[in-house]
Design an enzyme around this catalytic site. Structure first.
Site, PDB file in Angstrom:
ATOM      1  N   TYR A 118      39.129  39.789  89.377  1.00 40.00           N
ATOM      2  CA  TYR A 118      40.000  40.221  90.461  1.00 40.00           C
ATOM      3  C   TYR A 118      39.726  41.686  90.805  1.00 40.00           C
ATOM      4  O   TYR A 118      39.428  42.491  89.916  1.00 40.00           O
ATOM      5  CB  TYR A 118      41.475  40.101  90.050  1.00 40.00           C
ATOM      6  CG  TYR A 118      41.904  38.733  89.594  1.00 40.00           C
ATOM      7  CD1 TYR A 118      42.498  37.847  90.477  1.00 40.00           C
ATOM      8  CD2 TYR A 118      41.734  38.338  88.262  1.00 40.00           C
ATOM      9  CE1 TYR A 118      42.924  36.588  90.065  1.00 40.00           C
ATOM     10  CE2 TYR A 118      42.141  37.084  87.837  1.00 40.00           C
ATOM     11  CZ  TYR A 118      42.738  36.209  88.734  1.00 40.00           C
ATOM     12  OH  TYR A 118      43.147  34.975  88.320  1.00 40.00           O
TER      13      TYR A 118
ATOM     14  N   GLN B 243      47.695  37.834  99.025  1.00 43.40           N
ATOM     15  CA  GLN B 243      47.646  36.588  98.267  1.00 43.40           C
ATOM     16  C   GLN B 243      46.607  36.722  97.157  1.00 43.40           C
ATOM     17  O   GLN B 243      45.423  36.997  97.405  1.00 43.40           O
ATOM     18  CB  GLN B 243      47.331  35.378  99.151  1.00 43.40           C
ATOM     19  CG  GLN B 243      47.800  34.044  98.568  1.00 43.40           C
ATOM     20  CD  GLN B 243      49.326  33.938  98.460  1.00 43.40           C
ATOM     21  OE1 GLN B 243      50.049  34.578  99.211  1.00 43.40           O
ATOM     22  NE2 GLN B 243      49.821  33.138  97.518  1.00 43.40           N
ATOM     23  N   LEU B 244      47.059  36.540  95.952  1.00 47.36           N
ATOM     24  CA  LEU B 244      46.195  36.692  94.783  1.00 47.36           C
ATOM     25  C   LEU B 244      44.997  35.750  94.886  1.00 47.36           C
ATOM     26  O   LEU B 244      45.157  34.550  95.127  1.00 47.36           O
ATOM     27  CB  LEU B 244      46.997  36.383  93.520  1.00 47.36           C
ATOM     28  CG  LEU B 244      46.232  36.547  92.206  1.00 47.36           C
ATOM     29  CD1 LEU B 244      45.912  38.018  91.950  1.00 47.36           C
ATOM     30  CD2 LEU B 244      47.029  35.959  91.047  1.00 47.36           C
ATOM     31  N   HIS B 245      43.803  36.297  94.691  1.00 49.32           N
ATOM     32  CA  HIS B 245      42.600  35.476  94.744  1.00 49.32           C
ATOM     33  C   HIS B 245      41.595  35.935  93.695  1.00 49.32           C
ATOM     34  O   HIS B 245      41.401  37.127  93.461  1.00 49.32           O
ATOM     35  CB  HIS B 245      41.961  35.477  96.133  1.00 49.32           C
ATOM     36  CG  HIS B 245      41.677  36.829  96.691  1.00 49.32           C
ATOM     37  ND1 HIS B 245      42.639  37.644  97.235  1.00 49.32           N
ATOM     38  CD2 HIS B 245      40.506  37.515  96.802  1.00 49.32           C
ATOM     39  CE1 HIS B 245      42.093  38.771  97.656  1.00 49.32           C
ATOM     40  NE2 HIS B 245      40.799  38.722  97.405  1.00 49.32           N
ATOM     41  N   LEU B 246      40.976  34.939  93.079  1.00 48.85           N
ATOM     42  CA  LEU B 246      39.976  35.155  92.035  1.00 48.85           C
ATOM     43  C   LEU B 246      38.585  35.054  92.642  1.00 48.85           C
ATOM     44  O   LEU B 246      38.274  34.096  93.345  1.00 48.85           O
ATOM     45  CB  LEU B 246      40.148  34.090  90.944  1.00 48.85           C
ATOM     46  CG  LEU B 246      39.089  34.047  89.842  1.00 48.85           C
ATOM     47  CD1 LEU B 246      39.238  35.242  88.904  1.00 48.85           C
ATOM     48  CD2 LEU B 246      39.193  32.731  89.056  1.00 48.85           C
TER      49      LEU B 246
END
Length: 723
Positions: free
Chosen positions: A610, A618-621
């Site tokens: 991350y 928006q959390l994104h990997l």
């Protein structure tokens, strides 16, 4: 200087050498030190020739420093007479000797122009002009500003001009206002000064940085001039026309109600910033209605007022500084069509059209899109406009596309959405500016006037990325799809957002002491997470808690994003113990895609991780191969966002949240500006092409820390997932 509260340093070549005459080099050195010390500098020098001025102007080449010239453009006879009569001159230039020097200097006179690098030039041709200039500069406090441009030149053929250069912060101008009977303030356009006819819009003048017009909360609380008796002229300001009431023939009464309701709703969200409704004539029906309805609802006149004037010349003809303006656009986002849209595109030049194309191909009713205006645009250089927000409202005109046939239930909903999207776009710009200001105040203190790091924000600046660096440049490429507008995160990672997608208004989060505002373009990942069914053709995988998509601007051969679908999980700072299982699921999904990619190409090596502080909501990997073979990897920020501690490995994040309830964030701008080093052998390289050439053949093993704790995944790792 003695009467001013602004800290000044005088640099005079007659006294630079311990009270005696010195050299130009000494003057340059002294001025440079003073500027770096946060002081404003007074260059007491004749500077009659362009070549004499040039080296001093270079000291103001940074975005935090303005270069002003005061041109004492007085008759030669008067100047010679004064120089002959004076006594006790610091440089012993008096009597007949002085007359000879003045005559000789006249032969080399070159009047200054903005194109040389000046931000402001004031011509004084009489005693009253000189007095006015003295009063103007004496009254400047540490946080006060002046407008840019040429002022007061009436006789280009004047016989003598003695230039005195001043270095100041970015400039502002007071606003002339009039109070109407209903209590709502209405400002009108008035001409301020005389513009140098040679200072044409088409001339290339020195750029104003995107954060040039942003001031701190303290500065915003000190009025230099205002749209009301109390309002702050220094405050960021959005000027907007009425949407849909002209060509789209929307009912004025209903439109006025919606405008006032939305202004009242957003008044608490904009801090000290201002909203200004603009129309061309005092006879405007919409202005009259809005003023009356705003008065009935006791709308704060410091935060909202109306203005009569041309929205493309609010500053140059009326002194109203509006760093953001709204455009009543058409759905194609194209110039033409008459009215406000044609006027704004014409005033902004091709730069706005090109910048708009970079953001989107079209716009649906009820939506808005924020477009940072390039500093080369005439609207930027002349008016100080740093952003244009295109907004599209409902249409009641049967001669126009998408006519609603007088369906005012639907029409009012769309118009409410349009104004909400417009004001949300403005709020998002303000958010980046507040972050910039906090950094500015922390680094420089209240006495600092000049030294700031250059902003690179998406809305760069206002004023304005602003991302200096609280916000980072989101403009890392020009490729676009025909169906979708593409939106990039701070480091070039790109997702696609349907052109019909509306901006989510829930875009603010609180994380400790930081209140982050997500810009309109930064909402796209969030919209995909919440409504993946609208984007299913572009997604690799959809499940109850995640979606997977290709990065449209991959930084390596394989680069995908695993996106959490949980509301309120905007970024890594929001992740807590309760999200640990979700993070594990995201990691497992990432490993599944790694396994698929390795079956296709067993030579690849992957990292999963991350960005510490992304700009996309928006959390994104990131699942990215370590070859970094990509035409989209273009600059230092791209590289360092994946190859420094700014990139947090997924396995480490899960361990930290499991042990401490939160992940450690490496939000240090120094990481992104570090020298370029190979991610394998750690050798340093001067630029991206040289680095790419090296890594294409580097066979060194990866650093020891990456070989531990499964931070790297390759074919020999035999990744397994829990499916």
């Amino acid at each position: 200087m003695r009467s001013s509260t602004r800290p000044w340093v005088r640099v005079c070549q007659d006294t630079i050498g311990n009270g005696k005459a010195g050299t130009k080099a000494q003057c340059l050195s002294s001025a440079d030190r003073a500027l770096k010390g946060g002081k404003s500098v007074f260059i007491d020098r004749c500077n009659l020739e362009k070549v004499q001025r040039s080296e001093f102007i270079k000291l103001g080449s940074g975005p935090q420093i303005d270069v002003h010239a005061i041109v004492l453009d007085l008759p030669a006879k008067l100047c010679i007479s004064r120089s002959v009569k004076r006594s006790g001159h610091e440089g012993n230039l008096q009597g007949g000797k002085a007359a000879a020097v003045v005559n000789r200097m006249l032969q080399k006179k070159e009047l200054p122009k903005l194109i040389e690098g000046f931000n402001r030039i004031t011509f004084c041709q009489s005693e009253s002009d000189v007095k006015d200039a003295l009063n103007t500069y004496s009254a400047l406090g540490p946080l006060h500003n002046l407008p840019n441009g040429c002022f007061g030149q009436k006789s280009p053929d004047a016989k003598i001009q003695v230039g005195i250069m001043r270095f100041l912060k970015k400039s502002e101008v007071p606003v002339e206002t009039a109070s109407t009977d209903n209590g709502i303030k209405e400002s009108t356009s008035q001409t301020h000064g005389n513009v140098d006819p040679r200072c044409k819009d088409t001339e290339k003048v020195s750029s104003i940085p995107d954060n040039a017009y942003l001031e701190s909360k303290e500065a915003q609380g000190r009025a230099v001039g205002s749209a009301s008796s109390d309002a702050n002229q220094d405050a960021p300001t959005l000027a907007f026309p009425s949407i849909s009431t002209s060509d789209f023939q929307f009912n004025h009464e209903r439109a006025a109600d919606i405008i006032v309701d939305k202004v009242a709703e957003f008044s608490n969200k904009i801090g000290n910033a201002r909203l200004v409704l603009v129309d061309l004539t005092h006879k405007s029906k919409i202005l009259s209605l809005v003023k009356a309805k705003a008065a009935e609802k006791n709308v704060n006149t410091q935060k909202f007022f109306t203005h009569v004037g041309d929205i493309t010349r609010l500053y140059s003809t009326g002194g109203l500084r509006c760093n953001v303006i709204a455009n009543a656009a058409n759905w194609r986002l194209k110039p033409g069509g008459g009215g406000v849209n044609a006027a704004i595109f014409n005033a902004a030049g091709s730069e706005l059209e090109n910048a708009t194309k970079e953001k989107a191909k079209s716009l649906s009713p009820g939506n808005a899109i924020v477009v940072p205006l390039p500093s080369s645009s005439p609207l930027f250089t002349r008016e100080g406009v740093t952003h244009v927000i295109h907004v599209l409202g409902p249409n009641m005109n049967p001669q126009r596309p998408n006519c609603l046939n007088n369906d005012y239930n639907k029409g009012c909903n769309i118009l409410q959405e349009a104004y909400a999207a417009l004001f949300e776009g403005f709020v998002s710009i303000l958010g980046t500016q507040v972050e910039q200001t906090n950094v500015r105040n922390e680094n420089l203190g209240n006495q600092s006037l000049a030294l700031q790091n250059k902003s690179e924000c998406c809305y760069k600046n206002n004023f304005t990325n602003t991302d200096q660096k609280s916000k980072r440049d989101a403009d890392h490429g020009s490729e676009k799809s025909k169906k979708y507008k593409e939106t990039r995160d701070d480091f070039g990672s790109t997702i696609t957002d349907s052109r019909d997608e509306k901006v989510d208004s829930e875009h603010r989060r609180t994380d400790g002491s930081m209140n982050k505002a997500w810009s309109s373009w930064a909402q796209a990942l969030h919209q995909i997470a919440i409504h993946p069914e609208k984007h299913k053709d572009d997604l690799l995988e959809i499940s109850e808690d995640i979606v997977v998509l290709n990065d449209a601007y991959p930084k390596a051969k394989k680069h995908v994003l695993v996106l959490a679908r949980t509301r309120g999980l905007d970024c890594l700072a929001d992740a807590q113990n309760e999200h640990l299982q979700l993070l594990k699921n995201m990691h497992d999904v990432g490993l599944k895609w790694v396994e698929k990619f390795l079956h296709e190409n067993a030579s690849l090596v992957f990292r999963l991780g991350y960005h510490s502080v992304p700009s996309m909501r928006q959390l994104h990997l990131h699942v990215i191969s370590q070859d970094f073979e990509s035409k989209h990897l273009k600059n230092k920020k791209h590289w360092n966002s994946f190859n420094t501690a700014f990139f947090r490995d997924s396995v480490d994040v899960m361990d930290e949240i499991s042990s401490h309830g939160k992940a450690t964030l490496k939000d240090d701008d120094k990481l992104l500006s570090m020298e370029l080093r190979c991610h394998r052998c750690r050798s340093a390289h001067p630029n991206i092409p040289r680095l790419k050439s090296h890594i294409s053949s580097c066979k060194a093993t990866f650093p020891a820390h990456l070989l531990q704790n499964e931070r790297l995944v390759n074919a020999s790792s035999e990744p397994k997932n829990n499916d």
